[in-house]
Design an enzyme around this catalytic site. Sequence first.
Site, PDB file in Angstrom:
ATOM      1  N   ASN A  31      86.706  12.035  93.839  1.00 53.67           N
ATOM      2  CA  ASN A  31      87.742  11.005  93.912  1.00 53.67           C
ATOM      3  C   ASN A  31      87.834  10.184  92.631  1.00 53.67           C
ATOM      4  O   ASN A  31      88.894   9.652  92.308  1.00 53.67           O
ATOM      5  CB  ASN A  31      87.422  10.099  95.110  1.00 53.67           C
ATOM      6  CG  ASN A  31      88.152   8.786  95.054  1.00 53.67           C
ATOM      7  OD1 ASN A  31      89.359   8.742  95.298  1.00 53.67           O
ATOM      8  ND2 ASN A  31      87.443   7.707  94.703  1.00 53.67           N
ATOM      9  N   TYR A  43      98.369  11.741  82.239  1.00 54.48           N
ATOM     10  CA  TYR A  43      97.728  11.696  83.558  1.00 54.48           C
ATOM     11  C   TYR A  43      98.199  12.872  84.405  1.00 54.48           C
ATOM     12  O   TYR A  43      97.406  13.565  85.048  1.00 54.48           O
ATOM     13  CB  TYR A  43      98.074  10.366  84.242  1.00 54.48           C
ATOM     14  CG  TYR A  43      97.599  10.245  85.674  1.00 54.48           C
ATOM     15  CD1 TYR A  43      96.251  10.093  85.960  1.00 54.48           C
ATOM     16  CD2 TYR A  43      98.499  10.271  86.736  1.00 54.48           C
ATOM     17  CE1 TYR A  43      95.804   9.976  87.279  1.00 54.48           C
ATOM     18  CE2 TYR A  43      98.072  10.149  88.055  1.00 54.48           C
ATOM     19  CZ  TYR A  43      96.727  10.007  88.321  1.00 54.48           C
ATOM     20  OH  TYR A  43      96.289   9.887  89.617  1.00 54.48           O
ATOM     21  N   VAL A  98      99.446   4.506  95.948  1.00 49.55           N
ATOM     22  CA  VAL A  98      98.502   3.975  96.927  1.00 49.55           C
ATOM     23  C   VAL A  98      98.140   2.551  96.503  1.00 49.55           C
ATOM     24  O   VAL A  98      97.992   2.270  95.308  1.00 49.55           O
ATOM     25  CB  VAL A  98      97.196   4.803  96.969  1.00 49.55           C
ATOM     26  CG1 VAL A  98      96.338   4.391  98.173  1.00 49.55           C
ATOM     27  CG2 VAL A  98      97.497   6.300  97.025  1.00 49.55           C
TER      28      VAL A  98
HETATM   29  N1  LIG Z   1      96.299   4.685  93.483  1.00 49.34           N
HETATM   30  C1  LIG Z   1      97.210   5.606  93.410  1.00 49.34           C
HETATM   31  O1  LIG Z   1      98.412   5.328  93.466  1.00 49.34           O
HETATM   32  C2  LIG Z   1      96.816   7.044  93.303  1.00 49.34           C
HETATM   33  C3  LIG Z   1      97.800   8.012  93.462  1.00 49.34           C
HETATM   34  C4  LIG Z   1      97.461   9.347  93.369  1.00 49.34           C
HETATM   35  C5  LIG Z   1      96.176   9.700  93.123  1.00 49.34           C
HETATM   36  N2  LIG Z   1      95.212   8.755  92.955  1.00 49.34           N
HETATM   37  C6  LIG Z   1      93.850   9.208  92.668  1.00 49.34           C
HETATM   38  O2  LIG Z   1      92.958   8.671  93.597  1.00 49.34           O
HETATM   39  C7  LIG Z   1      91.655   8.603  93.026  1.00 49.34           C
HETATM   40  C8  LIG Z   1      91.048   7.246  93.316  1.00 49.34           C
HETATM   41  O3  LIG Z   1      91.864   6.267  92.735  1.00 49.34           O
HETATM   42  P1  LIG Z   1      92.080   4.806  93.345  1.00 49.34           P
HETATM   43  O4  LIG Z   1      93.520   4.663  93.593  1.00 49.34           O
HETATM   44  O5  LIG Z   1      91.127   4.527  94.434  1.00 49.34           O
HETATM   45  O6  LIG Z   1      91.779   3.929  92.049  1.00 49.34           O
HETATM   46  P2  LIG Z   1      90.756   2.753  91.747  1.00 49.34           P
HETATM   47  O7  LIG Z   1      90.859   1.700  92.798  1.00 49.34           O
HETATM   48  O8  LIG Z   1      91.020   2.393  90.334  1.00 49.34           O
HETATM   49  O9  LIG Z   1      89.325   3.454  91.878  1.00 49.34           O
HETATM   50  C9  LIG Z   1      88.908   4.441  90.995  1.00 49.34           C
HETATM   51  C10 LIG Z   1      87.473   4.732  91.236  1.00 49.34           C
HETATM   52  O10 LIG Z   1      87.045   5.759  90.334  1.00 49.34           O
HETATM   53  C11 LIG Z   1      85.889   5.300  89.646  1.00 49.34           C
HETATM   54  N3  LIG Z   1      85.804   5.934  88.332  1.00 49.34           N
HETATM   55  C12 LIG Z   1      86.733   5.972  87.362  1.00 49.34           C
HETATM   56  N4  LIG Z   1      86.268   6.650  86.293  1.00 49.34           N
HETATM   57  C13 LIG Z   1      85.023   7.071  86.614  1.00 49.34           C
HETATM   58  C14 LIG Z   1      84.028   7.813  85.934  1.00 49.34           C
HETATM   59  N5  LIG Z   1      84.239   8.306  84.686  1.00 49.34           N
HETATM   60  N6  LIG Z   1      82.853   8.048  86.559  1.00 49.34           N
HETATM   61  C15 LIG Z   1      82.634   7.566  87.786  1.00 49.34           C
HETATM   62  N7  LIG Z   1      83.525   6.851  88.476  1.00 49.34           N
HETATM   63  C16 LIG Z   1      84.714   6.607  87.889  1.00 49.34           C
HETATM   64  C17 LIG Z   1      86.030   3.800  89.609  1.00 49.34           C
HETATM   65  O11 LIG Z   1      84.794   3.161  89.521  1.00 49.34           O
HETATM   66  P3  LIG Z   1      84.190   2.506  88.209  1.00 49.34           P
HETATM   67  O12 LIG Z   1      85.241   1.775  87.509  1.00 49.34           O
HETATM   68  O13 LIG Z   1      83.078   1.693  88.751  1.00 49.34           O
HETATM   69  O14 LIG Z   1      83.691   3.707  87.470  1.00 49.34           O
HETATM   70  C18 LIG Z   1      86.601   3.537  90.971  1.00 49.34           C
HETATM   71  O15 LIG Z   1      85.566   3.520  91.929  1.00 49.34           O
HETATM   72  C19 LIG Z   1      91.833   8.909  91.561  1.00 49.34           C
HETATM   73  O16 LIG Z   1      91.439  10.244  91.311  1.00 49.34           O
HETATM   74  C20 LIG Z   1      93.306   8.771  91.341  1.00 49.34           C
HETATM   75  O17 LIG Z   1      93.781   9.592  90.284  1.00 49.34           O
HETATM   76  C21 LIG Z   1      95.512   7.435  93.059  1.00 49.34           C
END
Ligand SMILES: NC(=O)c1ccc[n+]([C@@H]2O[C@H](COP(=O)([O-])OP(=O)(O)OC[C@H]3O[C@@H](n4cnc5c(N)ncnc54)[C@H](OP(=O)(O)O)[C@@H]3O)[C@@H](O)[C@H]2O)c1
Lengths: 264, 264, 264, 264
Positions: free
Chosen positions: B87, B170, B205
Amino acid sequence: MEKFAGTIAIVTGGSAGIGKALIKRLLDKSVDLTVVGLARRPIEEFASFSNFRGFQCDVSKADQVQAVISSIQREFPGKSVQLLVNNAGHGKPLPLLDHSSLNDSCTIKVDSLEDVSSVYASQLNTNVLGLSLMTRAVSKLMDHQKCGNIININSMSGQRVVPTPNSHMYSATKFAVTALTEGTRQELRQINSSIRANQISPGYVDTDFFQAFSMEEGYQEKMKEIVKTAITSEDIVNSIMLCVEAQPGCQIGDIQMRPTVQKL
Amino acid sequence: MEKFAGTIAIVTGGSAGIGKALIKRLLDKSVDLTVVGLARRPIEEFASFSNFRGFQCDVSKADQVQAVISSIQREFPGKSVQLLVNNAGHGKPLPLLDHSSLNDSCTIKVDSLEDVSSVYASQLNTNVLGLSLMTRAVSKLMDHQKCGNIININSMSGQRVVPTPNSHMYSATKFAVTALTEGTRQELRQINSSIRANQISPGYVDTDFFQAFSMEEGYQEKMKEIVKTAITSEDIVNSIMLCVEAQPGCQIGDIQMRPTVQKL
Amino acid sequence: MEKFAGTIAIVTGGSAGIGKALIKRLLDKSVDLTVVGLARRPIEEFASFSNFRGFQCDVSKADQVQAVISSIQREFPGKSVQLLVNNAGHGKPLPLLDHSSLNDSCTIKVDSLEDVSSVYASQLNTNVLGLSLMTRAVSKLMDHQKCGNIININSMSGQRVVPTPNSHMYSATKFAVTALTEGTRQELRQINSSIRANQISPGYVDTDFFQAFSMEEGYQEKMKEIVKTAITSEDIVNSIMLCVEAQPGCQIGDIQMRPTVQKL
Amino acid sequence: MEKFAGTIAIVTGGSAGIGKALIKRLLDKSVDLTVVGLARRPIEEFASFSNFRGFQCDVSKADQVQAVISSIQREFPGKSVQLLVNNAGHGKPLPLLDHSSLNDSCTIKVDSLEDVSSVYASQLNTNVLGLSLMTRAVSKLMDHQKCGNIININSMSGQRVVPTPNSHMYSATKFAVTALTEGTRQELRQINSSIRANQISPGYVDTDFFQAFSMEEGYQEKMKEIVKTAITSEDIVNSIMLCVEAQPGCQIGDIQMRPTVQKL
Ligand SMILES: NC(=O)c1ccc[n+]([C@@H]2O[C@H](COP(=O)([O-])OP(=O)(O)OC[C@H]3O[C@@H](n4cnc5c(N)ncnc54)[C@H](OP(=O)(O)O)[C@@H]3O)[C@@H](O)[C@H]2O)c1
Ligand SMILES: NC(=O)c1ccc[n+]([C@@H]2O[C@H](COP(=O)([O-])OP(=O)(O)OC[C@H]3O[C@@H](n4cnc5c(N)ncnc54)[C@H](OP(=O)(O)O)[C@@H]3O)[C@@H](O)[C@H]2O)c1
Ligand SMILES: NC(=O)c1ccc[n+]([C@@H]2O[C@H](COP(=O)([O-])OP(=O)(O)OC[C@H]3O[C@@H](n4cnc5c(N)ncnc54)[C@H](OP(=O)(O)O)[C@@H]3O)[C@@H](O)[C@H]2O)c1
Ligand SMILES: NC(=O)c1ccc[n+]([C@@H]2O[C@H](COP(=O)([O-])OP(=O)(O)OC[C@H]3O[C@@H](n4cnc5c(N)ncnc54)[C@H](OP(=O)(O)O)[C@@H]3O)[C@@H](O)[C@H]2O)c1
């Protein structure tokens, strides 16, 4: 080709295979075009052409790309780049899972997760990051009022995933290229550019690409068979030229091409 | 969930957003499951759960991933990992072309091609390389005779390219994930594994993902509007649970999900 | 499901397989929902449910569809239809090319191009035309201010073409469905509807679908083996329910699902 | 083109647009090729060419197709067909949903679901069923030991769905063509044929295709503007010739092409 007279064409990966064949064709077609070739090895091939200029450059290194860009600006003041062919690329055979039955004679031997990381990163850095750095930097040297092309050499592996574990990470890099070509096209439209974004997606091509995977005899024998029916760099160059020579209002988006006998 | 009793689940990106919500759900659902969370920041949230274990780990660094793997083997001898949710991921807003009209208030300011390279590489390294390192390393800890899941959190940006220049790199990383999920699925089938490969592809999201792009007031205002109609981490977790709770013979491949009002 | 209380759900292809299982689930879940089933055969199954109403109707015939629509309006004045599941569909095994080596024991025997035309048309008319007539007619009976769903039962054959010549025309009809689901989604957004467009894309499901292809013994034996590992109508219904029960702001786009052991 | 000497080429939809331009090119290129054109209207254009033969034929009608096939066999005994271009096709503007805000000046007026059915069926029957009948029947007249081509004229609408409700059913028929081209390719490989399967996917082309949608003045004015930047039948024919003239071992799969200015 007349529309490109007085401008510069840049071809990455010009030391072998498709890139070398393309440079040859461009030089044969036009003396009014300055052709610039990039590769990590020196490109010695085209010394006899006064309108050729080779650079040693690993496209995945921003500083090396920047150095080439600066040289071009210095050496060819007033000339714009109207043709960029992002051709440099390679595959490194290693499956996604670590399971002996997925390996074959050309799978790279890895001893640690660090090794795995290097193999994966090498492909990502050249095929995706390098291509993007070139696009970003070279598009600044383009005259967006005039016809031109940014052509990415993708692969059929950028269109669908085949059951060859060794190729799965390579395939992921080429899926990324599929997105980059479309992203580039959209951005060119948004800035009302006359530059066209194109992509060629080949199957097996008779170059060093696969041959270099392994020196093992069984593999080399198998490859000799495959290469007999492979398409050639000339076939790819013909498709590239369709994109280049199309009238300015016509943008070829993607040309998929495979050996006639290729099953997948 | 009973089929996962006595095993380990690993969730990357557990310090925020979807990952945090998923860890919460897993812990609420089962006390027999050991839940491991990874993030660059420490995960302090779940201290009250004895079956939770957090690690600080940048998934794009092979040595850090290897260290976590070794710790898990040491701390939980005899337990297999039957659930991996890749994730961790992020976007960094920067177009493919360098043209002022493509930038908006959240576009990252870059001063050199080196800066561009860092921004692009950061996304590739986490979203593609990191995900692959986790898959390669963790799949060794899995019992392939027993039901399990490797779930990649992809994006609608991994399915089609939208005309938002900031998101194009991205999008390229998520196209790569599309290939990786299918490649992983094929390799699992080739080794006759009972592990299933799944993918969730969300649109907007309501997490920190986009909010973090810019502190600029206009942007934050706009985001507040978008977030009102965004889907939630809970919606994503519901979809993940469909993949996990499906009977062993049923593999969900991809679940695409968007806010009902999302146009693209 | 409470959000659907007092409304009508229409399921096409309700006399067997997925459609029958879905009707059962809907009736079990809610007494406040009127469930309408359509099939060419009479649906006798659900006589004990007062909130079920079956119609004999070939969905590919505009006059029969229109007759059902008129009956619903007459019988349930004031009720809107908030759920339409376009599930009726079939495949007829016949390759695209006429070459004996492409045929197997279940390939339909054809004596003329007229016969070929009937076999192809039958699939197009039910899977594409019928689905479209239902969507066009039923969407007029929907309250677009309120939450609802138009769910198309597509297939993994609508996502990629597999090397089973018998299935190629079927696959073409399901590719068409992929476009129709996205087209429907876009039009719903353009009229600011609260109705969601969804699609389920299954691989092998244990229904009459394939079994009916041939009575030949060898084929039936082979099918018995495949069916042992096939996913079930219940699995599909679980996915449909995820789409239906998602909170109004969340639209599931596509759920791809296959038997865990399915190679392609 | 020499490799096609002494053989027959069949082009459907030869009375206008792309088909007419292709016939002209083929006749200009080779006197050794018999060119057969099909259309519902008589093709009067090429009377001066002794190697041209036109047939009136609605490709969606099996009996008419069969009659043409029989005539060809009778008139050209001993000649094989090595080139089939499935070009006949049309769109009829009508959205999937019945909602006034989705209609524009060229939307077809319909009074009943029967009318809707005719509009949808007309496109399915020509673009999908007709193309398939031609492929099935003509592939029997081909010498599969010799180089040849089956070329489907698809559309960018067969690759992605754009937010023009009028085109959504057309798009569905072209998605089906995408599957048919790949299915045809696979079957040709399975019978070890030397015939190649190709596809051209154009955006806006300057033909009667769109112009015929409406005689309304506003629409015709708008069309005049679009046509100024559209690609031309000549551009398409150039791409078709790349597929035809490629060396026998090289199969072009898909050529996507759009006006340079086309946004979507
Ligand atoms: N939010 C959206 O609209 C959306 C839409 C489509 C897909 N997604 C996908 O959903 C996934 C989760 O995103 P989210 O929306 O929950 O975003 P978020 O709230 O920004 O959370 C991202 C998480 O990933 C961790 N992370 C980022 N880089 C990392 C690394 N190099 N190593 C370890 N941990 C890392 C962050 O933790 P730290 O900062 O502590 O490392 C955080 O826990 C992502 O893959 C994203 O691409 C999100
Ligand atoms: N051959 C195939 O079957 C096939 C099929 C589909 C797609 N492709 C694609 O076609 C393109 C060209 O491949 P090819 O078949 O011509 O292979 P090739 O014969 O191995 O040539 C690859 C070229 O890329 C250069 N290159 C590799 N990494 C580079 C880097 N980091 N910086 C600069 N130059 C680099 C190489 O030069 P140096 O070693 O001197 O750097 C060489 O000139 C690649 O993008 C490949 O993915 C090939
Ligand atoms: N089974 C699989 O492996 C599989 C895989 C992927 C997708 N699907 C899709 O799932 C859907 C349901 O199939 P199933 O597996 O449940 O097959 P099934 O058991 O054969 O049931 C098909 C249903 O569709 C109805 N039907 C067929 N043609 C119709 C028409 N013209 N008008 C009205 N009803 C019609 C049948 O009823 P009558 O005979 O009474 O009309 C029957 O109720 C289909 O769209 C199929 O393409 C199935
Ligand atoms: N123009 C575009 O922008 C565009 C874009 C993408 C794809 N295409 C595709 O390109 C192909 C050719 O279109 P075009 O632009 O050349 O359009 P056009 O000028 O309208 O020509 C269409 C041709 O198809 C023939 N035709 C239509 N229905 C037929 C049937 N049932 N049986 C036999 N012939 C039939 C027409 O002849 P009769 O009327 O005499 O039958 C005419 O010769 C079509 O498949 C179209 O979908 C066009």
